[in-house]
Design an enzyme around this catalytic site. Structure first.
Site, PDB file in Angstrom:
ATOM      1  N   SER A 158       0.817  -1.221   0.000  1.00 56.47           N
ATOM      2  CA  SER A 158       0.000   0.000   0.000  1.00 56.47           C
ATOM      3  C   SER A 158       0.845   1.263   0.000  1.00 56.47           C
ATOM      4  O   SER A 158       0.427   2.289   0.537  1.00 56.47           O
ATOM      5  CB  SER A 158      -0.925   0.012   1.224  1.00 56.47           C
ATOM      6  OG  SER A 158      -0.148  -0.102   2.419  1.00 56.47           O
ATOM      7  N   GLY A 159       2.049   1.195  -0.601  1.00 60.47           N
ATOM      8  CA  GLY A 159       2.801   2.418  -0.842  1.00 60.47           C
ATOM      9  C   GLY A 159       2.142   3.200  -1.964  1.00 60.47           C
ATOM     10  O   GLY A 159       1.007   2.902  -2.358  1.00 60.47           O
TER      11      GLY A 159
ATOM     12  N   LYS B 289      16.709  -0.810 -14.038  1.00 64.35           N
ATOM     13  CA  LYS B 289      16.526   0.619 -14.346  1.00 64.35           C
ATOM     14  C   LYS B 289      16.734   1.477 -13.105  1.00 64.35           C
ATOM     15  O   LYS B 289      17.156   2.633 -13.193  1.00 64.35           O
ATOM     16  CB  LYS B 289      15.152   0.863 -14.963  1.00 64.35           C
ATOM     17  CG  LYS B 289      13.946   0.414 -14.135  1.00 64.35           C
ATOM     18  CD  LYS B 289      13.325   1.526 -13.300  1.00 64.35           C
ATOM     19  CE  LYS B 289      12.157   1.029 -12.473  1.00 64.35           C
ATOM     20  NZ  LYS B 289      10.861   1.379 -12.992  1.00 64.35           N
TER      21      LYS B 289
ATOM     22  N   GLN C  62      14.602   1.615  -4.342  1.00 64.51           N
ATOM     23  CA  GLN C  62      14.956   0.267  -4.773  1.00 64.51           C
ATOM     24  C   GLN C  62      16.322   0.225  -5.441  1.00 64.51           C
ATOM     25  O   GLN C  62      16.977  -0.815  -5.473  1.00 64.51           O
ATOM     26  CB  GLN C  62      13.889  -0.271  -5.718  1.00 64.51           C
ATOM     27  CG  GLN C  62      12.544  -0.510  -5.056  1.00 64.51           C
ATOM     28  CD  GLN C  62      12.618  -1.522  -3.935  1.00 64.51           C
ATOM     29  OE1 GLN C  62      12.850  -2.694  -4.164  1.00 64.51           O
ATOM     30  NE2 GLN C  62      12.450  -1.076  -2.702  1.00 64.51           N
TER      31      GLN C  62
END
Length: 391
Positions: free
Chosen positions: A47-48, A250, A344
């Site tokens: 739920s970010g 990426k 990330q």
């Protein structure tokens, strides 16, 4: 994708028209995949801002396509207090995720659930969308509670690295839960999509060997119907490996773009980093994942389009830029800038370094290694051009 699959997907707009769903004879090309024995139940884990955005999309489609999807969509939320009130209560009463996606109204059929086992109970499809470092704990909690006939889509960005090699996160989900799992990735900045700005994405899914047939199981047509919105266009392909690798690597490139942006080197330098990053991403796929298709990296939203978007903004560029401007550590930049969310790129940079070290291939990926050494070692950003001389 084969011609027949393309033809099937081309028919989707007509088939999904409400009158055709209610009256199958109205459709000139009836598709039993989209007239299931029972509506498919969907659950979202995470739920970010991106998790909430995807949950918003599938909840809208659950309302728009009641014959195809169950009305209520559960979204697992890591419970936390906001000014003394549980976040799940806020989402379920105000219909807004005020911490991770403020200002965006959520559908009333989207239900925030703090218990992960309850959130996925009875789901035909689970959409995983959370920082990938939390995945092992989540899978441990779910193990034994998810039927083997359940299907999954991973929106996670990253790889699992251990002494035995490198795995796609979709593969980790498959192995831990014993269910088939595809991937979703593309040029998708969550705040833009959440506000209804037009975007496109790529969903990758291979129909598993235990597929139960049209109308009884999740397939590519169902996935397109689930994720496709007027503002969010979806292409469904087979290449789970290519979509997953592009989505993971990426973020490493974006971190490096943030470095050169923070030094004020301009667009030429950023383009150079992106070019090398694309080459290294394709090389990584060719070396370590034989089933990855190179066309995915050049022709799909999950490939070069996502790379361009991610390197034009987003949290990884912000973190890299702040590190270059202030000289602070990656973790400090992440904590200051991201409101409790994760970069990330930081995690994946470390994982890629560990994997390339294990297989003795560091020298073949100078940008990935330079990004690691700048982030975790003693290398200077100013030396980055010299480290990329071979390109």
């Amino acid at each position: 994708m084969c011609t027949s699959a393309n033809n099937r997907l081309d028919q989707l707009t007509q088939i999904l028209h409400p009158e055709n769903l209610l009256n199958p004879t109205n459709a000139s090309h009836p598709e039993s995949s989209l007239r299931p024995d029972h509506p498919f139940k969907i659950a979202v884990v995470g739920s970010g801002n991106w998790g909430t955005t995807i949950a918003k999309i599938v909840s809208e489609n659950a309302v728009a396509r009641p014959h195809l999807f169950s009305h209520f969509v559960n979204m697992w939320v890591f419970e936390e207090k906001i000014d003394g009130t549980n976040l799940t209560e806020i989402i379920n009463t105000r219909h807004e995720n005020i911490k991770y996606l403020p200002g965006v109204k959520l559908p009333k059929n989207l239900i925030a659930v703090p218990d992960i086992v309850k959130a996925v109970k009875g789901a035909d499809l689970i959409v995983f969308n959370l920082p990938h470092q939390f995945l092992p704990r989540i899978l441990k909690q779910l193990k034994g509670h998810v039927p083997k006939t359940t299907r999954a889509i991973s929106c996670l960005k990253g790889l699992e690295v251990n002494a035995n090699g490198c795995k796609l996160l979709s593969t980790v989900i498959e192995e831990e839960l014993g269910i088939a799992c595809g991937a979703l990735s593309g040029a998708n900045l969550a705040p833009e999509i959440a506000r209804g700005n037009w975007s496109e994405t790529t969903v990758a899914y291979r129909v598993p060997a235990d597929y139960r047939g049209p109308g009884k199981d999740i397939d590519k047509l169902v996935l397109k119907a689930l994720f496709h919105r007027p503002y969010f266009h979806v292409n469904v392909i087979d290449d789970v490996a290519g979509v997953s690798i592009a989505g993971a690597l990426k973020n490493v490139v974006a971190l490096a773009v943030g470095f050169v942006e923070g030094l004020g080197w301009g667009d030429n330098a950023k383009a150079a980093v992106m070019r090398v990053g694309l080459l290294e991403t394709i090389k990584f796929a060719k070396l370590f994942f034989n089933d990855a298709e190179i066309d995915t990296f050049t022709g799909e939203s999950a490939g070069v389009a996502d790379l361009i978007t991610t390197c034009s903004g987003g949290r990884n560029v912000k973190v890299g830029r702040y590190m270059a401007e202030t000289g602070c550590a990656a973790e400090e930049a992440e904590k200051k800038l991201l409101n409790g969310q994760s970069s990330q790129g930081i995690v994946t940079t470390k994982e890629v370094h560990e994997f390339l070290t294990n297989v003795n291939k560091l020298e073949e990926f100078p940008l990935f290694e330079a990004t690691y050494q700048i982030t975790f070692g003693s290398e200077s950003i100013e030396n980055l051009p010299n480290l990329l001389n071979n390109y």
